[in-house]
Design a protein around this motif. Structure first.
Motif, mmCIF file in Angstrom:
data_model
loop_
_atom_site.group_PDB
_atom_site.id
_atom_site.type_symbol
_atom_site.label_atom_id
_atom_site.label_comp_id
_atom_site.label_asym_id
_atom_site.label_seq_id
_atom_site.Cartn_x
_atom_site.Cartn_y
_atom_site.Cartn_z
ATOM 1 N N ASP A 38 0.841 -1.196 0.000
ATOM 2 C CA ASP A 38 0.000 0.000 0.000
ATOM 3 C C ASP A 38 0.875 1.245 0.000
ATOM 4 O O ASP A 38 2.102 1.152 0.016
ATOM 5 C CB ASP A 38 -0.918 -0.030 1.239
ATOM 6 N N ARG A 39 0.215 2.421 0.053
ATOM 7 C CA ARG A 39 0.962 3.669 -0.055
ATOM 8 C C ARG A 39 1.897 3.862 1.142
ATOM 9 O O ARG A 39 3.042 4.206 0.988
ATOM 10 C CB ARG A 39 -0.047 4.826 -0.139
ATOM 11 N N PHE A 40 1.347 3.675 2.353
ATOM 12 C CA PHE A 40 2.135 3.960 3.558
ATOM 13 C C PHE A 40 2.270 2.723 4.429
ATOM 14 O O PHE A 40 1.402 1.856 4.458
ATOM 15 C CB PHE A 40 1.463 5.047 4.411
ATOM 16 N N LEU A 41 3.376 2.705 5.170
ATOM 17 C CA LEU A 41 3.496 1.790 6.299
ATOM 18 C C LEU A 41 3.462 2.667 7.543
ATOM 19 O O LEU A 41 4.384 3.449 7.795
ATOM 20 C CB LEU A 41 4.806 1.014 6.220
ATOM 21 N N VAL A 42 2.355 2.584 8.265
ATOM 22 C CA VAL A 42 2.174 3.467 9.419
ATOM 23 C C VAL A 42 2.596 2.732 10.674
ATOM 24 O O VAL A 42 2.149 1.621 10.931
ATOM 25 C CB VAL A 42 0.698 3.915 9.543
ATOM 26 N N THR A 43 3.470 3.362 11.432
ATOM 27 C CA THR A 43 3.909 2.783 12.700
ATOM 28 C C THR A 43 3.472 3.713 13.819
ATOM 29 O O THR A 43 3.705 4.919 13.740
ATOM 30 C CB THR A 43 5.437 2.661 12.732
ATOM 31 N N ILE A 44 2.813 3.138 14.826
ATOM 32 C CA ILE A 44 2.414 4.003 15.938
ATOM 33 C C ILE A 44 3.044 3.519 17.226
ATOM 34 O O ILE A 44 3.328 2.329 17.387
ATOM 35 C CB ILE A 44 0.877 4.060 16.113
ATOM 36 N N SER A 45 3.284 4.464 18.103
ATOM 37 C CA SER A 45 3.773 4.126 19.436
ATOM 38 C C SER A 45 2.718 4.615 20.421
ATOM 39 O O SER A 45 2.438 5.798 20.508
ATOM 40 C CB SER A 45 5.117 4.817 19.643
ATOM 41 N N ILE A 46 2.097 3.671 21.126
ATOM 42 C CA ILE A 46 0.991 3.999 22.040
ATOM 43 C C ILE A 46 1.519 4.044 23.468
ATOM 44 O O ILE A 46 2.309 3.192 23.873
ATOM 45 C CB ILE A 46 -0.121 2.938 21.963
ATOM 46 N N ALA A 47 1.080 5.052 24.197
ATOM 47 C CA ALA A 47 1.506 5.163 25.593
ATOM 48 C C ALA A 47 0.859 4.077 26.431
ATOM 49 O O ALA A 47 -0.290 3.722 26.217
ATOM 50 C CB ALA A 47 1.110 6.525 26.141
#
Lengths: 630, 423
Positions: free
Chosen positions: B46-55
């Motif tokens: 896909d267009r993006f690889l989204v990485t999130i860091s959750i508290a």
């Protein structure tokens, strides 16, 4: 559409004009809150009263002061009701007795019916003291319900004249000063030594002028005055063959001495507080305001039991319209017994349905004196250590008077601190709950995560958590007031340990909330006027509800409505939020307290007869003024 | 009684308002998962690889509950997903996270260099409109993948992972090795006709000491901070490094400047506060250096001229106040003559560096990241005239002269250097 159009035309100038203070051109100086409707109603009531009185008068031939006597009726009637025989025989010959019987037939037979028309009442109502000692004694026995009533003492004695005069004294045990009485009896029984006393009325003059050493003596022929005097701690002397009675002032009942203030403690300034005795209180004030212009007007309130209400003001300062209004309101109270100044406050205040108090009650004489010197009026109620001062503004209720005793920098600092506590005391929990529920972005990330982390273990929604803690604090407050003194320390243990620490450890509330509620409680305690602190206590819960449902939007709505409600208040014709509610000249002592030499005028809103407190230059020892110093 | 009726009515109204209001917008803190940083890479499918860091707030707040590392979870949880857009990807995450994801406390957007070089307009335009976006979040460009950076970035001193990003903003004032950029400013710069965007450069350092970048050897022209991110030879600690800036032209990243050049950028912009500087000792015989703390005395004076043909000349005067903090050679630079020599050296070094940075931006990047355009704009009466002028195209041809004025006012704690005596 129309409203929008109208709003459009309101420009800034008009708006300022609306909120600015405009002098009241009414000659009275007050805008009374009575509507035409109400005026009519009170007028009608008065008429009704008068009609009733007239009826009574027609029923009984010689009654002069029907209203006054009615108070006695009840007492006597109760007494008489026990033995119906006597009552019937006494009342039988009265014109009103028929009416009385009619009523009785409708009601329960045993219930004593308060009405006019017993023989004892007739004696008191006649108000004429007989020349015969025996006759007087008989009347007194009936009036006081002797011999069952053990408080009233009748002391027979003989005045040591040649020939001796038989007489007796009437007083109430416990209300009189025994030392003064001993002096009186000593003077009459041992040292009189007067030869050939005249008879009749002249005897009274002789005793009063030459024999009796009392400091206040009144001669009267009326039983009404006799009763009032004796009931208020006087000693009455009846003399054989004389149709008048001597009332000697011998007040001396047990009372609390002048003590330190209990609810309005200060560091600086006088440490005296009012007591329950009216005369002590007036003296405390007069001690501070040594002026012949200080007037004390005594009014009585209460139809069954009379309570003295003193109105104190400076004649050359207070606005006469204000004094008249205060007296008008007090005289207009129809109640059978006035127990405390707090009750009087509720009877005379302008806005009984608003949370904010519009009358200032204080127990500190220096504070009342400072208000009287501003042109305000003090109302003292016998038996109450709290003195009412009117008119009162909200800013004044946030003062303690102590700020003026301190240097102005300190006073100003304390005032601003108090502003903060005032706002915190009702807004803080509401703000917290709206932040936690609606506005997470407004908190710093770490604080939010700290709050969130602590809340992870709490099983309740945050509104429950806040309410639980708030009510716990309210419980501690109330319990702390009611707990018996010996067990006072338990409150500390229960409050601090169980609610603070244990609740957190048990994961019932989060520690941040405990801090918040504690700070709110402290802020509330820091408000100097107890009634105002109560106001914020209740407003607090409204803000919690608004914050929990609508967030900051709700709190802004709440603030808006609160400002509207509060600015609508008046205290004896003076706007409650003056000098900001309507803008008037602020003076030197509202929030920022300027140095004392700038306190040049009295508050504008009181409209005193003399607005100048000090000349422009109050420190005349300053040799050079600013112009020359340059 | 009208008063009672008003009271009752107002209470009823209040109740109606409150129940109708109904707390629908409210969210308890334990119903929300806070995303602290977002990493954006190019996705494979896909267009993006989204990485999130959750508290993980339990671990952050739980100082009293037995410390971190107890449950195995750190202070944050890191997840990735491929998606065609950033905000909708949050719903994909929600399939595995039980809480509603919130961007309210997202403090950093880390974009991989690869993505940045392709252009960011589709990314930014879809982000900036979102209600929860925090305009004060940092925008960082990562050399290598953003996912890598988020995973390997372990700020050792911080309990809360966002504190690092908050401090990054402040720290630039203490050394000036990167010019920090907030989301809202970056977005405005990209739209602007007078300035181009630049963001701090981050990277994960890999390998040992040997892989130093283009840092020059010892000797003359030795300047502190001539590194790009990931090249600073530090061993141990957090492998994440932040130094230098990514340079954008339009929405595309066109190049990289090092830490030293970032300082010159800040000095030219007037945003440099202070930083330690090393210059070659002008009077010493050997390869000695003099260390100085340099402060910007006041904002640079920028005079611009524009002739009818549209040629722009820019004169920049930079005012610096160096303070001596160390003289290796022991030469007495406190004396008037020596001080003047040292001032001259500092001015010359920095002047040369600034000119070099401007040359690179003109020739290599063709991008006015310094923002001279904001000054040139003053010569135009209307916006349309300014738009027609197309400053960003004229910038590479502009003639820029930089003059640096240095005054050493303080010499540290010593007023006079005394040579060593005796044996």
């Amino acid at each position: 559409m129309m409203i929008a159009g109208r709003c459009g035309t309101i420009n800034l100038k008009k708006l300022l004009q609306i909120i600015s203070y405009q002098e009241n051109l009414d000659t009275e100086g007050f805008v009374l809150k009575e509507t035409m409707d109400e005026q009519q109603k009170t007028g009608k009531e008065d008429q009704g009263q008068a009609a009733a009185d007239n009826k009574q008068k027609t029923g009984e031939e010689e009654q002069k002061t029907g209203a006054d006597v009615r108070k006695e009726d009840g007492k006597v009637e109760q007494q008489a009701g026990k033995d119906g025989q006597k009552q019937v025989s006494g009342g039988g010959d009265e014109g009103a007795a028929g009416q009385n019987n009619k009523r009785r037939s409708r009601r329960s037979f045993r219930k004593p019916v308060p009405s006019s028309g017993t023989s004892a009442q007739k004696d008191a109502g006649d108000g004429r003291i007989s020349a015969s000692l025996e006759e007087n004694r008989r009347v007194i026995a009936r009036l006081y319900g002797l011999p069952e009533n053990k408080d009233v003492i009748i002391r027979d004695f003989t005045i040591n004249t040649v020939p001796p005069v038989r007489s007796f004294a009437v007083f109430i045990d416990g209300l009189t000063d025994k030392i003064i009485q001993d002096l009186l009896f000593q003077a009459l029984m041992a040292f009189a030594g007067q030869a050939s006393p005249p008879g009749g009325e002249k005897l009274v003059d002789l005793v009063k002028d030459r024999l009796l050493p009392g400091n206040q003596i009144m001669v009267t022929a009326s039983f009404r005055e006799f009763l009032d005097g004796v009931n208020y701690g006087g000693t009455a002397l009846f003399l054989e063959g004389c149709g008048k009675v001597l009332l000697v002032e011998t007040k001396g009942w047990e009372h609390r001495t002048v003590d330190r203030p209990q609810s309005e403690q200060t560091v600086n300034g006088p440490q005296e507080a009012f007591t329950e005795t009216l005369r002590t209180n007036t003296a405390l004030l007069r001690k501070l305001l040594k002026s012949e212009q200080l007037s004390t007007e005594l009014l009585t309130v209460g139809s069954r039991i009379k309570t003295f209400v003193a109105v104190m003001y400076l004649r050359d300062l207070a606005n006469p319209a204000l004094v008249d209004e205060v007296k008008r309101r007090i005289e207009g109270i129809k109640v059978d017994y006035l127990a405390d100044s707090g009750i009087l406050e509720q009877f005379i205040e302008d806005h009984p349905y608003n949370l904010n108090p519009t009358v200032l009650a204080t127990e500190r004489p220096d504070r009342v004196a400072s208000k009287i010197i501003e042109g305000k009026v003090a109302i003292l109620v016998d038996g109450s250590p709290f003195i009412l001062v009117v008119p009162s503004t909200m800013y004044e209720q946030l003062h303690t008077g102590e700020e003026v005793y301190r240097r102005w920098q300190f006073g100003t600092y304390i005032r601003y601190l108090r502003t903060l506590t005032f706002l915190a005391s009702f807004l803080l929990p509401g703000l917290y709950i709206s932040l936690v529920l609606f506005h997470h972005e407004m908190l710093p990330t770490e604080l939010l995560l700290a709050i969130a982390g602590n809340r992870e273990r709490v099983p309740f929604p945050s509104i429950m958590e806040v309410l639980m803690m708030e009510f716990a604090l309210e419980f501690i407050r109330e319990a702390g007031l009611r707990v018996p003194g010996i067990m006072g320390t338990t409150i500390g243990i229960v409050g601090a340990l169980i609610l603070g620490q244990a609740a957190v450890e048990a994961n019932i509330v989060s520690p941040i909330l405990v801090i918040l509620v504690a700070v709110t409680g402290l802020a509330s305690f820091a408000i100097p006027y107890y009634s105002l602190a109560f106001t914020t206590r209740i407003y607090r819960f409204i803000y919690i509800a608004l914050g929990a449902t609508l967030g900051f939007f709700g709190i802004s709505i709440g603030l808006f409505i609160q400002v509207l409600l509060t600015s609508n208040l008046k205290s004896f014709g003076v706007p409650y939020l003056v000098p900001t509610g309507p803008r008037t000249s602020a003076g030197a002592d509202v929030v920022t307290r300027l140095p004392v030499f700038f306190h040049e005028s009295r508050p504008d809103y009181v409209n005193p007869q003399d607005a100048t407190r000090a000349p422009k230059v109050s420190r005349t020892w300053l040799k050079r003024d600013r112009g020359e110093r340059r | 009684m009208p008063a009672v009726r008003i009271l009752v009515l107002s209470l009823l109204t209040l109740m109606a308002v409150l129940t109708a209001g109904g707390c629908w917008g409210s969210r308890e803190t334990d119903e929300v998962a806070y995303i602290l940083s977002i990493g954006l890479d190019r996705g494979e499918q896909d267009r993006f690889l989204v990485t999130i860091s959750i508290a993980n707030p339990q671990n952050i707040a739980g100082a009293g509950t037995g410390g971190a590392g107890e449950g195995g979870l750190g202070s944050s949880v890191i997840m990735s997903v491929e998606s065609s857009a950033v905000i909708p990807s949050l719903n994909l995450f929600d399939t595995s996270v039980d809480r509603q994801l919130s961007l309210l406390h997202t403090k950093a957007y880390i974009i991989s260099e690869e993505l940045a070089r392709e252009g960011l307009h589709d990314l930014l335009l879809s982000l900036i409109r979102y209600r929860e976006l925090r305009g004060t979040a940092l925008v960082l460009v990562s050399r290598g993948s953003a996912r890598d950076f988020i995973e390997k970035n372990k700020p050792l001193l911080e309990l809360s992972p966002t504190k690092q990003f908050e401090l990054i903003r402040k720290l630039t004032g203490n050394h000036g090795l990167y010019a920090s950029t907030l989301f809202q400013h970056f977005y405005n710069d990209l739209k602007s006709l007078s300035v181009e965007g630049s963001t701090p450069l981050v990277a994960i350092r890999e390998g040992g000491r040997g892989t130093a970048g283009p840092a020059s050897g010892d000797g003359g022209g030795h300047v502190l901070g001539d590194y790009e991110a990931g090249e600073v030879p530090i061993t141990g600690g957090n492998p994440a490094q932040i130094i230098g800036n990514a340079v954008f032209r339009g929405d595309r990243m066109v190049g990289v400047i090092g830490g030293e050049e970032a300082r010159y950028l800040l000095m030219l912009q007037g945003k440099f506060r202070w930083g330690n500087l090393v210059v070659a000792d002008p009077l010493a015989a050997g390869p000695a250096v003099v260390s100085l703390v340099v402060k910007q005395a006041h904002s640079p004076k920028i005079r611009t001229e524009i002739d009818p043909e549209g040629n722009v000349a820019i004169d920049v005067d930079i005012y610096l106040e160096p303070e001596i903090i160390g003289i290796m050679s022991g030469i007495d630079y406190e004396t008037e003559e020596n001080k003047a020599v040292l001032e001259e050296t500092v001015s010359f070094e920095i002047q040369r560096g600034c000119q070099e940075l401007i040359r690179r931006t003109q020739e290599e990047f063709r991008s006015d990241i310094i923002g001279f355009g904001k000054k040139v704009k003053h010569h135009f009466w209307t916006l349309s005239a300014w738009e027609e002028f197309r400053w960003l195209e004229h910038y590479p041809e502009a003639e820029v002269n930089v003059t640096v004025h240095s005054r050493i006012r303080r010499t540290g704690l010593q007023l006079k250097t005394m040579p060593y005596r005796g044996g």
